[in-house]
Design a protein around this motif. Structure first.
Motif, short mmCIF file in Angstrom:
data_model
loop_
_atom_site.label_atom_id
_atom_site.label_comp_id
_atom_site.label_asym_id
_atom_site.label_seq_id
_atom_site.Cartn_x
_atom_site.Cartn_y
_atom_site.Cartn_z
N HIS A 1 6.52 -10.58 -7.20
CA HIS A 1 5.95 -9.77 -8.29
C HIS A 1 6.83 -9.95 -9.52
O HIS A 1 8.04 -10.08 -9.38
N LYS B 1 3.17 -5.91 0.15
CA LYS B 1 3.63 -5.04 -0.95
C LYS B 1 4.89 -5.65 -1.53
O LYS B 1 5.72 -6.15 -0.80
N ARG C 1 -1.65 -7.84 -7.91
CA ARG C 1 -1.63 -9.01 -8.81
C ARG C 1 -2.03 -10.23 -7.99
O ARG C 1 -1.26 -10.70 -7.15
N VAL D 1 5.98 2.97 -1.65
CA VAL D 1 4.85 2.62 -0.77
C VAL D 1 5.35 2.08 0.57
O VAL D 1 4.94 2.57 1.62
N LEU E 1 9.50 -3.07 -8.79
CA LEU E 1 8.65 -1.95 -8.35
C LEU E 1 9.43 -1.03 -7.41
O LEU E 1 10.38 -1.45 -6.75
N PRO E 2 8.98 0.22 -7.31
CA PRO E 2 9.63 1.19 -6.41
C PRO E 2 9.48 0.81 -4.94
O PRO E 2 8.65 -0.02 -4.58
N HIS F 1 4.95 7.82 -0.91
CA HIS F 1 3.56 7.92 -1.39
C HIS F 1 2.70 8.37 -0.20
O HIS F 1 1.92 7.59 0.35
N LYS G 1 7.55 -7.80 -11.83
CA LYS G 1 8.26 -6.59 -12.28
C LYS G 1 9.01 -5.94 -11.12
O LYS G 1 8.64 -6.12 -9.96
N CYS H 1 -2.07 -1.47 -1.17
CA CYS H 1 -2.40 -0.17 -1.78
C CYS H 1 -3.13 -0.31 -3.11
O CYS H 1 -3.76 0.65 -3.56
N LEU H 2 -3.00 -1.49 -3.75
CA LEU H 2 -3.52 -1.76 -5.10
C LEU H 2 -2.78 -0.89 -6.15
O LEU H 2 -2.33 0.18 -5.79
N PRO H 3 -2.62 -1.30 -7.37
CA PRO H 3 -3.16 -2.53 -7.93
C PRO H 3 -2.45 -3.77 -7.39
O PRO H 3 -1.25 -3.72 -7.14
N GLU I 1 2.52 10.35 -5.40
CA GLU I 1 3.56 9.31 -5.34
C GLU I 1 4.77 9.82 -6.10
O GLU I 1 4.71 10.12 -7.28
N PHE J 1 7.23 8.19 -10.68
CA PHE J 1 7.81 6.98 -10.08
C PHE J 1 9.34 7.01 -10.15
O PHE J 1 9.92 7.69 -11.00
C1 SN0 Z 1 3.21 1.18 -8.08
C2 SN0 Z 1 4.25 0.98 -6.98
O1 SN0 Z 1 4.81 1.97 -6.47
O2 SN0 Z 1 4.50 -0.17 -6.61
C3 SN0 Z 1 2.07 2.03 -7.61
C4 SN0 Z 1 1.40 1.58 -6.35
C5 SN0 Z 1 0.38 2.57 -5.84
N1 SN0 Z 1 2.73 -0.10 -8.54
C6 SN0 Z 1 2.96 -0.56 -9.75
O3 SN0 Z 1 3.63 0.07 -10.53
C7 SN0 Z 1 2.36 -1.90 -10.12
C8 SN0 Z 1 2.64 -2.26 -11.55
C9 SN0 Z 1 2.37 -3.71 -11.89
O4 SN0 Z 1 2.76 -4.04 -13.02
O5 SN0 Z 1 1.81 -4.48 -11.12
#
Ligand code: SN0
Length: 326
Positions: free
Chosen positions: A174, A234, A274, A182, A178-179, A146, A176, A270-272, A141, A111
């Motif tokens: 969200h 996303k 929240r 995606v 995130l990258p 990704h 946090k 894409c999951l996960p 990824e 990541f």
């Molecule tokens: C990653 C992202 O790139 O956003 C992987 C997605 C396939 N997602 C996360 O790191 C989610 C972490 C979280 O705490 O919800």
């Protein structure tokens, strides 16, 4: 295809999507991977990518070695020229050469650190793998992309069978940072398909122009959603204020009311995911995310098959039955 790190590695995107759809109908079609080993190295957590890629490899007759760097393997130092007096005993310069000598294909998840945009966007770690590996590299990824997810997304959209769909990529809140991998990657793939693509996000969340240049940006989420056939939600952190969270505005959460603005759109992620941050329970329960995640197997199988085929066609197989990849 001699590696799979972005759409640019794919000679024929259409054929790859078709291959993934083919494997969904014919999972155990070939044993091209028999006596071949896929190595998977994770610098970051994974559920779908790990399990689906492993399943895909098994479907092709491959064996799999998965390593969580720093958890069930030594923590790996990825920078050159550092004095290694910290908590990372292994250096990437040896590790990749060695791991690739044990494997026929090598896959890596790494990541974005979200501290240094230049470092992340230069794909420093993925590039090290490409430079040091003796065997083809597959991205699970990377810092900015990704591609396995995007291929899956294209396959899932194809299955919905909508003529020139309106696809809306929406930012959602969200807790946090995130990258951008995606959304970057999704835009890279979806803008090459026959779709009308709209991106919606609060101001300050503009993605790198190299990914968003072929789509419309609409800052009003409700307006963007009007008439959408596909809503792809996303979260990502800011690209301009790199790695920062500029908004946690829950009015961007995808709700049933927002979905009512669309053309009975399918909800993708894409999951996960929240729940009740990105989208409400109702939206997630009534979405295509389970089929989308299931498709990860077939997308991975199509890619592994291409990489194995490339080696076979180039007859780079040595006496030990291993690929001698250069
Ligand atoms: C990653 C992202 O790139 O956003 C992987 C997605 C396939 N997602 C996360 O790191 C989610 C972490 C979280 O705490 O919800």
């Amino acid at each position: 295809m001699k590696q799979f790190t972005s759409i640019h590695d794919v000679e024929n995107v259409e054929a790859l999507i078709e291959k993934a759809l083919f494997f969904k109908q014919n999972p155990i079609h070939s044993y091209l991977g028999e006596r071949k080993v896929l190595g998977m190295v994770f610098f970051n957590p994974s559920l779908r990518t790990r399990m689906s890629t492993q399943k895909a490899a098994y479907n092709l007759g491959m064996d799999v070695i998965a390593l969580n760097a720093g958890a069930d393997g030594w923590a790996i130092e990825t920078k050159d020229g550092v004095i290694m007096d910290g908590d990372k005993p292994e250096h990437i310069n040896e590790a990749v050469q060695i791991m690739s000598s044990y494997c026929d294909l090598l896959a890596v998840r790494t990541f974005a650190g979200l501290q240094n945009r230049l470092a992340d966007y230069s794909e420093a770690i993925l590039t090290k793998f490409i430079q040091l590996s003796k065997v083809p590299i597959l991205s699970l990824e990377s810092a900015t992309l990704h591609p396995l997810q995007s291929l899956t997304d294209m396959m899932t959209i194809r299955e919905l069978d909508i003529k020139k769909p309106k696809v809306v990529l929406t930012w959602a809140p969200h807790p946090k940072a995130l990258p951008q991998a995606v959304p970057n990657s999704f835009l890279q793939w979806v803008t090459k398909s026959d779709a009308e693509v709209v991106v919606t996000h609060p101001e300050g969340y503009e993605l790198d122009i190299q990914f968003s240049q072929d789509c419309k940006i609409e800052y009003d989420q409700n307006k963007a959603l009007e008439g959408a056939d596909i809503v792809y939600a996303k979260n990502w952190s800011s690209y301009s204020a790199y790695g920062h969270i500029l908004s946690t505005d829950r009015s961007w959460t995808v709700t049933k009311e927002k979905m009512a603005l669309t053309n009975n759109a399918s909800f993708m992620h894409c999951l996960p995911l929240r729940r009740n941050m990105i989208a409400t329970d109702e939206v997630v329960n009534d979405s295509v995310v389970i089929n989308q995640a299931g498709n990860r197997v077939w997308a991975a199988q199509a890619v592994l098959n291409e990489l194995l085929n490339y080696e076979k066609e180039n007859q780079n197989i040595n006496e030990q039955g291993r690929f001698a990849y250069r």
